[in-house]
Design a protein around this motif. Structure first.
Motif, PDB file in Angstrom:
ATOM      1  N   SER A  56       0.830  -1.211   0.000  1.00 60.41           N
ATOM      2  CA  SER A  56       0.000   0.000   0.000  1.00 60.41           C
ATOM      3  C   SER A  56       0.860   1.254   0.000  1.00 60.41           C
ATOM      4  N   TYR A  59       2.288   1.760  -3.540  1.00 56.90           N
ATOM      5  CA  TYR A  59       1.315   2.308  -4.491  1.00 56.90           C
ATOM      6  C   TYR A  59       1.007   3.767  -4.189  1.00 56.90           C
ATOM      7  N   ALA A  60       1.015   4.151  -2.929  1.00 59.65           N
ATOM      8  CA  ALA A  60       0.820   5.565  -2.581  1.00 59.65           C
ATOM      9  C   ALA A  60       1.995   6.397  -3.102  1.00 59.65           C
ATOM     10  N   ARG A  62       3.888   5.621  -5.637  1.00 58.47           N
ATOM     11  CA  ARG A  62       3.791   5.633  -7.096  1.00 58.47           C
ATOM     12  C   ARG A  62       2.833   6.713  -7.583  1.00 58.47           C
ATOM     13  N   ARG A  63       1.758   6.927  -6.889  1.00 63.73           N
ATOM     14  CA  ARG A  63       0.803   7.965  -7.298  1.00 63.73           C
ATOM     15  C   ARG A  63       1.383   9.368  -7.149  1.00 63.73           C
ATOM     16  N   ARG A  64       2.281   9.554  -6.200  1.00 61.97           N
ATOM     17  CA  ARG A  64       2.830  10.894  -5.929  1.00 61.97           C
ATOM     18  C   ARG A  64       4.104  11.200  -6.718  1.00 61.97           C
ATOM     19  N   TRP A  65       4.893  10.176  -7.020  1.00 60.52           N
ATOM     20  CA  TRP A  65       6.169  10.390  -7.706  1.00 60.52           C
ATOM     21  C   TRP A  65       6.015  10.203  -9.203  1.00 60.52           C
ATOM     22  N   ARG A  66       6.790  10.974  -9.957  1.00 57.86           N
ATOM     23  CA  ARG A  66       6.759  10.827 -11.414  1.00 57.86           C
ATOM     24  C   ARG A  66       7.579   9.628 -11.870  1.00 57.86           C
ATOM     25  N   GLN A  73      11.338   4.887 -15.076  1.00 53.22           N
ATOM     26  CA  GLN A  73       9.876   4.832 -15.017  1.00 53.22           C
ATOM     27  C   GLN A  73       9.440   3.706 -14.095  1.00 53.22           C
ATOM     28  N   GLU A  78      -0.050  -2.821 -17.076  1.00 52.15           N
ATOM     29  CA  GLU A  78      -1.179  -1.976 -17.485  1.00 52.15           C
ATOM     30  C   GLU A  78      -2.357  -2.806 -17.995  1.00 52.15           C
TER      31      GLU A  78
END
Length: 146
Positions: A56, A59-60, A62-66, A73, A78
């Motif tokens: 968790s 994934y948090a 991943r949502r915040r970092w580019r 990457q 996907e």
């Protein structure tokens, strides 16, 4: 050795140590978890539940970092397609896990225990991976008749 390789090795060692400490390298513990009508052992459920915490967090992040720290990457699947290859692989994994009580991560980590069963499983797993690669190699694809 690059920092990226070192980080990968350290993460693998940390994961393997967790498997050994939690005794998830013991096929009997896993098989007891699957034995819901007999001497059921819920410890695997606690280990899997505990794995949700770092997952968790990842994934948090991943949502915040580019992009990740050591890569260009994020590599997150996907595809949402459920096809025959996915179902067949899941069935093969589940049957093997249920029969033997090991899956790839614990099998590799269990090699440090010196159990011959772990070595046989790991060798069979590597042979299966090699056979799959050979069978699906573009060199082995059928050639059109001329």
């Amino acid at each position: 050795m690059t920092f990226r390789v070192l980080a990968s090795v350290l993460c693998g060692l940390f994961f393997g140590a967790g498997l050994v400490i939690s005794d998830m390298v013991n096929p009997g513990r896993v098989l007891a978890f699957l034995d819901v009508t007999g001497a059921w052992d819920p410890s695997l459920a606690f280990v899997m539940g505990g794995a949700l915490i770092p997952s968790s967090i990842a994934y948090a992040i991943r949502r915040r970092w580019r992009r990740p720290l050591l890569e260009t990457q994020f590599h997150v699947p996907e595809s949402r397609t459920i096809d025959g290859r996915l179902v067949g692989g899941a069935v093969l994994f589940g049957v093997g896990w249920g029969l033997v009580g090991l899956c790839p991560g614990p099998a590799i980590a269990s090699l440090v225990t010196g159990r011959w069963e772990a070595a046989v499983f790991a060798a069979a797993m590597l042979a299966g991976m090699f056979a799959y690669r050979m069978a699906t190699s573009p060199r082995n694809a059928p050639r059109p008749a001329h």
